[in-house]
Design a protein around this motif. Structure first.
Motif, PDB file in Angstrom:
ATOM      1  N   ASP A   1       0.854  -1.183   0.000  1.00 29.39           N
ATOM      2  CA  ASP A   1       0.000   0.000   0.000  1.00 29.39           C
ATOM      3  C   ASP A   1       0.897   1.242   0.000  1.00 29.39           C
TER       4      ASP A   1
ATOM      5  N   LEU B   1      -0.543  -5.708   1.158  1.00 29.01           N
ATOM      6  CA  LEU B   1      -1.956  -5.632   0.834  1.00 29.01           C
ATOM      7  C   LEU B   1      -2.685  -6.822   1.446  1.00 29.01           C
TER       8      LEU B   1
ATOM      9  N   ASN C   1      -7.693  -1.185   0.212  1.00 25.26           N
ATOM     10  CA  ASN C   1      -6.386  -0.920   0.787  1.00 25.26           C
ATOM     11  C   ASN C   1      -6.040   0.556   0.580  1.00 25.26           C
TER      12      ASN C   1
END
Length: 270
Positions: A230, A236, A245
């Motif tokens: 992310d 993630l 996310n």
């Protein structure tokens, strides 16, 4: 070995379903498909999205009745029964709906199987461009059956990065905006797959990213050798209640490190 075989079987199932979805989309493409606005800033949906979604739901859940179901067009945040399943389909019937409406060919069918929060099989299919990206965990990534690999670029400066113009605002880059070359494509899944293909060096998304936009392509990029996190540098996770996310950064190891240096405050900064 048993899990490996299961991922292979799931990938074959996703591939067959994606190709069938493409035939449905082709019937509506540039053919005045009806369009609605979903409201609440969610954007448009077309009768093609709904037809593809219905077909995928019918075929995939019949083949794997024990899997959960998460699709952009199936009340994704309202029906949380999927959270009771270790394994779940994550689907975007048409990723890049605006491109589809405008008659642009850069839309995709994005399909993934998620197991315990991580993608294990994935297909991103662009029917109008005859591009089929595919991957399974531990099995590498391919484009039209040919193995692909992410860029091995060693320097973030000059890198070709798929990123929107607003995401280049210095407010998002406390460590400094890197000297990158900005590019864009309409489908989030395609953008990630292009990083896996090595056509572009990286992707950066600042805004929260929905599972159905990125889950499958995240596996394709990872299996092709990209690092994907992310926007804060964290792994993630998929099939959570919020189904999103906080942004995405995907690139080869060196470019990913350079991008994260820009996206995070310098050590010791207030």
């Amino acid at each position: 070995m048993q899990a490996h075989d299961a991922y292979k079987d799931d990938l074959a199932l996703l591939t067959e379903a994606a190709l069938a979805a493409g035939k449905i989309a082709e019937r509506y493409y540039r053919n005045d498909a009806r369009v609605w606005d979903k409201g609440d800033g969610q954007g448009p949906v077309t009768e093609a999205d709904l037809a593809v979604n219905a077909q995928l739901h019918s075929v995939l859940t019949a083949a794997r009745p024990g899997y959960g179901w998460l699709s952009e067009e199936s009340n994704p945040l309202g029906d949380l029964s999927r959270l009771g399943h270790e394994t779940c389909f994550v689907i975007d019937p048409i990723d890049g709906t605006r491109a589809f409406i405008d008659g642009q060919p850069g839309f995709a069918h994005a399909l993934a199987v998620i197991h315990k929060g991580q993608p294990v099989a994935a297909v991103v299919y662009l029917p109008m461009l005859a591009l089929t990206y595919a991957a399974r965990r531990g099995g590498g990534a391919t484009l039209n059956g040919v193995p692909i690999s992410a860029s091995a670029r060693a320097d973030v400066d000059g890198a070709h990065v798929l990123i929107t113009r607003p995401a280049m605002d210095p407010v998002h880059w406390p460590g400094g905006v890197p000297a990158i070359k900005r590019e864009f494509r309409p489908s989030p899944a395609w953008r990630l797959a292009l990083v896996g293909e090595g056509r572009f060096d990286a992707l950066v998304t600042i805004r929260d990213s929905w599972d159905w936009d990125i889950a499958g392509a995240a596996l394709i990029a990872t299996e092709a050798g990209a690092v994907i996190t992310d926007r804060h540098g964290q792994p993630l996770r998929f099939n959570r209640a919020e189904a999103r996310n906080p942004g995405v950064v995907a690139a080869g190891p060196a470019v990913h490190a350079g991008l994260m240096a820009g996206l995070t405050a310098p050590q010791g900064a207030a």
